[in-house]
Write an enzyme that holds these catalytic residues in place. Sequence first.
Site, PDB file in Angstrom:
ATOM      1  N   GLY A 171     -23.665 -16.341 -13.786  1.00  0.00           N
ATOM      2  CA  GLY A 171     -24.263 -15.634 -14.833  1.00  0.00           C
ATOM      3  C   GLY A 171     -24.273 -14.024 -14.615  1.00  0.00           C
ATOM      4  O   GLY A 171     -23.505 -13.356 -15.362  1.00  0.00           O
ATOM      5  N   THR A 172     -24.425 -13.712 -13.291  1.00  0.00           N
ATOM      6  CA  THR A 172     -24.411 -12.230 -12.870  1.00  0.00           C
ATOM      7  C   THR A 172     -22.871 -11.763 -12.967  1.00  0.00           C
ATOM      8  O   THR A 172     -22.528 -10.530 -13.287  1.00  0.00           O
ATOM      9  CB  THR A 172     -25.105 -12.201 -11.602  1.00  0.00           C
ATOM     10  OG1 THR A 172     -26.328 -12.224 -11.583  1.00  0.00           O
ATOM     11  CG2 THR A 172     -24.989 -10.525 -10.973  1.00  0.00           C
ATOM     12  N   ASN A 183     -35.484 -12.967 -19.479  1.00  0.00           N
ATOM     13  CA  ASN A 183     -35.739 -13.884 -18.517  1.00  0.00           C
ATOM     14  C   ASN A 183     -37.401 -13.966 -17.907  1.00  0.00           C
ATOM     15  O   ASN A 183     -37.662 -14.947 -17.314  1.00  0.00           O
ATOM     16  CB  ASN A 183     -34.780 -13.633 -17.259  1.00  0.00           C
ATOM     17  CG  ASN A 183     -34.855 -12.407 -16.886  1.00  0.00           C
ATOM     18  OD1 ASN A 183     -34.682 -11.218 -17.646  1.00  0.00           O
ATOM     19  ND2 ASN A 183     -35.053 -11.786 -15.655  1.00  0.00           N
ATOM     20  N   GLN A 209     -30.707 -17.361 -20.045  1.00  0.00           N
ATOM     21  CA  GLN A 209     -32.027 -18.299 -20.382  1.00  0.00           C
ATOM     22  C   GLN A 209     -31.960 -19.062 -21.563  1.00  0.00           C
ATOM     23  O   GLN A 209     -32.940 -19.727 -21.827  1.00  0.00           O
ATOM     24  CB  GLN A 209     -33.229 -17.147 -20.228  1.00  0.00           C
ATOM     25  CG  GLN A 209     -33.261 -16.504 -18.930  1.00  0.00           C
ATOM     26  CD  GLN A 209     -34.009 -17.350 -17.979  1.00  0.00           C
ATOM     27  OE1 GLN A 209     -34.688 -18.646 -18.331  1.00  0.00           O
ATOM     28  NE2 GLN A 209     -33.809 -17.227 -16.712  1.00  0.00           N
ATOM     29  N   SER A 267     -24.938 -19.534 -17.411  1.00  0.00           N
ATOM     30  CA  SER A 267     -25.131 -20.132 -15.890  1.00  0.00           C
ATOM     31  C   SER A 267     -25.740 -21.357 -15.856  1.00  0.00           C
ATOM     32  O   SER A 267     -26.657 -21.852 -16.538  1.00  0.00           O
ATOM     33  CB  SER A 267     -25.831 -19.081 -15.244  1.00  0.00           C
ATOM     34  OG  SER A 267     -26.051 -19.487 -13.999  1.00  0.00           O
ATOM     35  N   HIS A 296     -27.025 -23.530 -13.774  1.00  0.00           N
ATOM     36  CA  HIS A 296     -28.197 -23.842 -13.094  1.00  0.00           C
ATOM     37  C   HIS A 296     -29.484 -23.426 -13.739  1.00  0.00           C
ATOM     38  O   HIS A 296     -30.440 -23.979 -13.397  1.00  0.00           O
ATOM     39  CB  HIS A 296     -28.385 -23.309 -11.534  1.00  0.00           C
ATOM     40  CG  HIS A 296     -28.550 -21.932 -11.692  1.00  0.00           C
ATOM     41  ND1 HIS A 296     -30.071 -21.393 -11.081  1.00  0.00           N
ATOM     42  CD2 HIS A 296     -28.107 -20.781 -11.907  1.00  0.00           C
ATOM     43  CE1 HIS A 296     -29.930 -20.094 -11.292  1.00  0.00           C
ATOM     44  NE2 HIS A 296     -29.099 -19.498 -11.673  1.00  0.00           N
ATOM     45  N   THR A 318      -9.435 -19.988  -7.029  1.00  0.00           N
ATOM     46  CA  THR A 318      -9.392 -21.454  -7.358  1.00  0.00           C
ATOM     47  C   THR A 318     -10.817 -21.750  -8.186  1.00  0.00           C
ATOM     48  O   THR A 318     -11.851 -21.568  -7.583  1.00  0.00           O
ATOM     49  CB  THR A 318      -9.317 -22.131  -6.078  1.00  0.00           C
ATOM     50  OG1 THR A 318      -8.047 -21.567  -5.584  1.00  0.00           O
ATOM     51  CG2 THR A 318      -9.145 -23.476  -6.195  1.00  0.00           C
ATOM     52  N   CYS A 367     -34.633 -12.915  -9.250  1.00  0.00           N
ATOM     53  CA  CYS A 367     -33.682 -11.898  -8.563  1.00  0.00           C
ATOM     54  C   CYS A 367     -34.300 -10.807  -7.934  1.00  0.00           C
ATOM     55  O   CYS A 367     -33.597 -10.016  -7.017  1.00  0.00           O
ATOM     56  CB  CYS A 367     -32.534 -11.602  -9.480  1.00  0.00           C
ATOM     57  SG  CYS A 367     -31.548 -12.884 -10.251  1.00  0.00           S
TER      58      CYS A 367
END
Length: 392
Positions: free
Chosen positions: A71-72, A150, A178, A198, A200, A236, A324
């Site tokens: 996401g970053t 977040n 989020q 993202s 995860h 890739t 983070c």
Amino acid sequence: MDALYLDNAATTRVHPKALAAMMPFLEGNFHNPSSVYGPARVVRQAIDEARSQIAGHINARPEEIFFTGSGTEADNWALHGAVAASPAKRHIITTAIEHHGVLYACRALEKRGFDVTYLPVDADGLVNPADLADALRPDTAVVSVIMANNEVGTIQPLAEIGALTRKNNTPLHTDAVQSVGHIPVDVDALDIDMLALSAHKFYGPNGIGALYVRKGTPLAPLLHGGAQERGRRAGTENVAGIVGMAAALNVAVAEMPREQPRVTALRDRLMAEILEKIPHTKPNGHPTRRLPGNVNISFRFIEGESLLLHLDMQKCYASTGSACSSGALEPSHVLMAMGLPHGLANGALRFSFGRDNTEADIDRLMAILVPSVERLRAMSPLYDDFVKKGEK
């Protein structure tokens, strides 16, 4: 005793269906999707199917989804790519409560001479669209407003914000890391031009994200190299991650009608019990306009890090805010922007519920939390002075 995991906003356990979808691409189907032979075309088809599934869940078109490493990366690409694509425009608008993926990207752009406006928020963490209207300029290259914070879970009025940016013909980016998989997201209804997500955060694997880019939005590549992602994001593809992300989002969206109210009930019960059983506490974030599983609350007279360590010793895992910024000595920039005094900001903890949490988890948490707070306050000179003075 099993661990009590209440940090789902930091990351989530990979869903069994996501893991099952990934395994063939970690074993037999290992081929490079850019190759032209038969097995590689099978891998390419899996990526295309995943792209289509993810697009459908946010009301986008498959060709508007570009896979990233996180996401970053998606946030950075949106900001750096937007200004690179419009070199005559030197102004950026964001908010004071963004994730560091956006904030630090904006600070990097400031060092390059760009003018960044940081919109304030109210005590609940909400942006006032009128402040955005006042800040928009003809040379505004991009506006970036987080969909749901977040740390405190406050959901922003993106429909009103999107209407303003559309009227000004300015691209709107949102960090929806989020939000996607937890609340309904419709890029058309919200007039969003770029959106970061993202895997995860919704029971997919780490190391895979995506950026939605509305067709026609000016955006220069962030990474240069091969022709992957239609020449816009070299490198890739993480095939297993892409397939796992789609599988996880399929499950999350399908379960949302059931999970959203269930997790919201857990959130509301925990907040009510803390306020009832632990005095001198303050909930943070909007009381109702917030993510289903987010509880952020300040405990007066103690430090959040100390309380977190007490919980950790009893195998109860939560957070002081963004994963983070874990370990940072400064109080949360989000809570400070919301006007909290330094002491309350330093005493904040975030509990975030997920699909594995139950009512029994709240009982167990409260049995740990109440004596932990009491023990830490007994050692606090601030609390001692407070009691001696007979304050309320």
